[in-house]
Design an enzyme around this catalytic site. Sequence first.
Site, PDB file in Angstrom:
ATOM      1  N   LYS A 118      -9.814  19.302 -11.123  1.00  0.00           N
ATOM      2  CA  LYS A 118      -9.409  19.415  -9.720  1.00  0.00           C
ATOM      3  C   LYS A 118     -10.016  20.681  -9.157  1.00  0.00           C
ATOM      4  O   LYS A 118     -10.259  21.644  -9.899  1.00  0.00           O
ATOM      5  CB  LYS A 118      -7.881  19.475  -9.595  1.00  0.00           C
ATOM      6  CG  LYS A 118      -7.366  19.031  -8.248  1.00  0.00           C
ATOM      7  CD  LYS A 118      -7.311  17.518  -8.143  1.00  0.00           C
ATOM      8  CE  LYS A 118      -6.885  17.064  -6.770  1.00  0.00           C
ATOM      9  NZ  LYS A 118      -6.655  15.606  -6.744  1.00  0.00           N
TER      10      LYS A 118
HETATM   11  P1  NAD Z   1      -4.096  12.677   4.077  1.00  0.00           P
HETATM   12  O1  NAD Z   1      -4.466  14.066   4.451  1.00  0.00           O
HETATM   13  O2  NAD Z   1      -4.957  11.539   4.491  1.00  0.00           O
HETATM   14  O3  NAD Z   1      -2.624  12.335   4.642  1.00  0.00           O
HETATM   15  C1  NAD Z   1      -1.508  13.125   4.409  1.00  0.00           C
HETATM   16  C2  NAD Z   1      -0.397  12.623   5.335  1.00  0.00           C
HETATM   17  O4  NAD Z   1       0.811  13.290   5.020  1.00  0.00           O
HETATM   18  C3  NAD Z   1      -0.659  12.901   6.818  1.00  0.00           C
HETATM   19  O5  NAD Z   1      -0.173  11.799   7.564  1.00  0.00           O
HETATM   20  C4  NAD Z   1       0.188  14.128   7.086  1.00  0.00           C
HETATM   21  O6  NAD Z   1       0.542  14.228   8.458  1.00  0.00           O
HETATM   22  C5  NAD Z   1       1.366  13.822   6.216  1.00  0.00           C
HETATM   23  N1  NAD Z   1       2.194  14.964   5.845  1.00  0.00           N
HETATM   24  C6  NAD Z   1       1.813  16.195   5.419  1.00  0.00           C
HETATM   25  N2  NAD Z   1       2.893  16.946   5.157  1.00  0.00           N
HETATM   26  C7  NAD Z   1       3.964  16.157   5.395  1.00  0.00           C
HETATM   27  C8  NAD Z   1       5.351  16.345   5.289  1.00  0.00           C
HETATM   28  N3  NAD Z   1       5.849  17.494   4.878  1.00  0.00           N
HETATM   29  N4  NAD Z   1       6.168  15.314   5.608  1.00  0.00           N
HETATM   30  C9  NAD Z   1       5.667  14.119   6.030  1.00  0.00           C
HETATM   31  N5  NAD Z   1       4.361  13.889   6.130  1.00  0.00           N
HETATM   32  C10 NAD Z   1       3.518  14.884   5.828  1.00  0.00           C
HETATM   33  O7  NAD Z   1      -3.897  12.718   2.504  1.00  0.00           O
HETATM   34  P2  NAD Z   1      -3.928  11.497   1.490  1.00  0.00           P
HETATM   35  O8  NAD Z   1      -5.314  11.338   0.986  1.00  0.00           O
HETATM   36  O9  NAD Z   1      -3.226  10.328   2.079  1.00  0.00           O
HETATM   37  O10 NAD Z   1      -3.078  12.117   0.291  1.00  0.00           O
HETATM   38  C11 NAD Z   1      -1.667  12.094   0.278  1.00  0.00           C
HETATM   39  C12 NAD Z   1      -1.192  12.339  -1.140  1.00  0.00           C
HETATM   40  O11 NAD Z   1      -1.742  11.345  -2.001  1.00  0.00           O
HETATM   41  C13 NAD Z   1      -1.617  13.690  -1.763  1.00  0.00           C
HETATM   42  O12 NAD Z   1      -0.600  14.088  -2.655  1.00  0.00           O
HETATM   43  C14 NAD Z   1      -2.863  13.321  -2.549  1.00  0.00           C
HETATM   44  O13 NAD Z   1      -3.120  14.240  -3.597  1.00  0.00           O
HETATM   45  C15 NAD Z   1      -2.441  11.967  -3.076  1.00  0.00           C
HETATM   46  N6  NAD Z   1      -3.531  11.104  -3.498  1.00  0.00           N
HETATM   47  C16 NAD Z   1      -4.519  10.735  -2.642  1.00  0.00           C
HETATM   48  C17 NAD Z   1      -5.532   9.891  -3.090  1.00  0.00           C
HETATM   49  C18 NAD Z   1      -6.595   9.389  -2.157  1.00  0.00           C
HETATM   50  O14 NAD Z   1      -7.402   8.534  -2.589  1.00  0.00           O
HETATM   51  N7  NAD Z   1      -6.639   9.795  -0.900  1.00  0.00           N
HETATM   52  C19 NAD Z   1      -5.550   9.438  -4.423  1.00  0.00           C
HETATM   53  C20 NAD Z   1      -4.528   9.839  -5.285  1.00  0.00           C
HETATM   54  C21 NAD Z   1      -3.521  10.666  -4.811  1.00  0.00           C
END
Ligand code: NAD
Length: 428
Positions: A118
């Site tokens: 990471k």
């Molecule tokens: P992103 O930036 O696209 O979206 C994050 C979302 O969460 C946004 O809508 C934001 O407004 C919201 N948010 C942030 N803080 C918040 C809070 N306190 N309460 C409510 N909503 C909140 O990110 P993502 O890619 O969707 O990632 C989200 C999670 O999933 C992270 O933990 C990331 O590590 C994990 N993840 C993502 C992927 C991927 O392929 N994108 C894969 C595995 C894990």
Amino acid sequence: MAAHTVYKEPAPLMDRENPLESMMSRFNIAAEILGLDDETYNVLKAPDKQVIVNIPVTMDDGKIHVFEGYRVIHNTILGPSKGGIRYDKNVHLDEVKALAAWMTWKCAVVDIPYGGAKGGIICDPTTMSAGEIERMTRGYTLALKDIFGPDRDIPAPDMGTGPREMAWLMDEFSKTNGMTSPAVVTGKPLVMGGSLGRTEATGRGVMVSALAALKKLGLKPTEVSAAVQGFGNVGSWAAVLLHQQGVKIKAVSDISGAYWNEDGINIDEAIAYKNAHNGRLEGFSGATPMNPDDLLTSAVDVLVPAAVEDVITEHNAHDIKAKLIVEGANGPTSASADPIINEKGIMVVPDILANSGGVTVSYFEWVQNKQGFKWTLEMVTERADRIMSDAFEKVYQTSQKYKIPMRIAAYVVAIDKVAQTYKYRGGF
Ligand code: NAD
């Protein structure tokens, strides 16, 4: 907007539960169940490599700002390390270490030939221009040119980064090495070697594993309701795909607040609204604003935390009403909440299983880049769904065999694969 929907800044890492400690406490339980020998335990408990880089960047005002960046390689026994890069002001080395280890376990759970890594840079991309972010991304790539490589360490997007940053990284790495190297990074734009199906892959895996879990619980998708925290890539895709399966999505939230509709939110409308309003749900009229803290304890059958770490804790776990939690986010449940959730008999599809659809399709992207060949969306989807279903079943059977929760079972499956590989490879 009602005052209670205003987003609160997350507490700095050291005021929250430390994700590295949360990860290690589950690792320790699984290691105990497996009877992991001390030697392998000692190899796996710490990352193989931690690199801290200083990245000087000329800002638009002409001043030079030095950003601190990290790349942590947790383990490479199963293959080149794989893991996203996070741009956020709360990036912390301990968090990056936990996320790197989760990548090792995640790749092992879905049985793809990668180790875990990471990266992150302490920065606030929301206040930086595209030019500043580009110079920072190129500086980070140059600083890590000897770490990254298609057969060494393969980054991907995470919070605060996307296809644009991956394109800059691929370009800088390629120029530095004098050859075009698309396989050095995944999550690229489609035109430069990205994979069809990558955007929705994580949300799709959340949907596939939620359906598999509902089946084990004897529940039909058309008869259950859900709440989704986070409406970014993972949350919005999970919501739309669950909605398509007939699940009634009663609540969604993002950084702007949380929104409830007893009759079910029209998710296509919510996504259209978000796309037209700078990626935020603020002001969405298809639901009523609710207290964001109440979303996690609302009266729904399925809870999908898909935003940030440590949102389910010992303080709110007692009040959770859902029968099933499917963790779209990495580390949304702190270790202190585990015993409460288990006591309540709530089934959890843990992060290292539920959100592994993303790394699975990243792996497909890498394979396609190496093949110099593009797969159809059907090929990607069908293969990814099969991997997710097989991994779910393996973790479920392990949980039944040892009479342990799904989270610990996922760690058992992962650690067992890594430990067995060490036995064969040996060489210490
Ligand atoms: P992103 O930036 O696209 O979206 C994050 C979302 O969460 C946004 O809508 C934001 O407004 C919201 N948010 C942030 N803080 C918040 C809070 N306190 N309460 C409510 N909503 C909140 O990110 P993502 O890619 O969707 O990632 C989200 C999670 O999933 C992270 O933990 C990331 O590590 C994990 N993840 C993502 C992927 C991927 O392929 N994108 C894969 C595995 C894990």
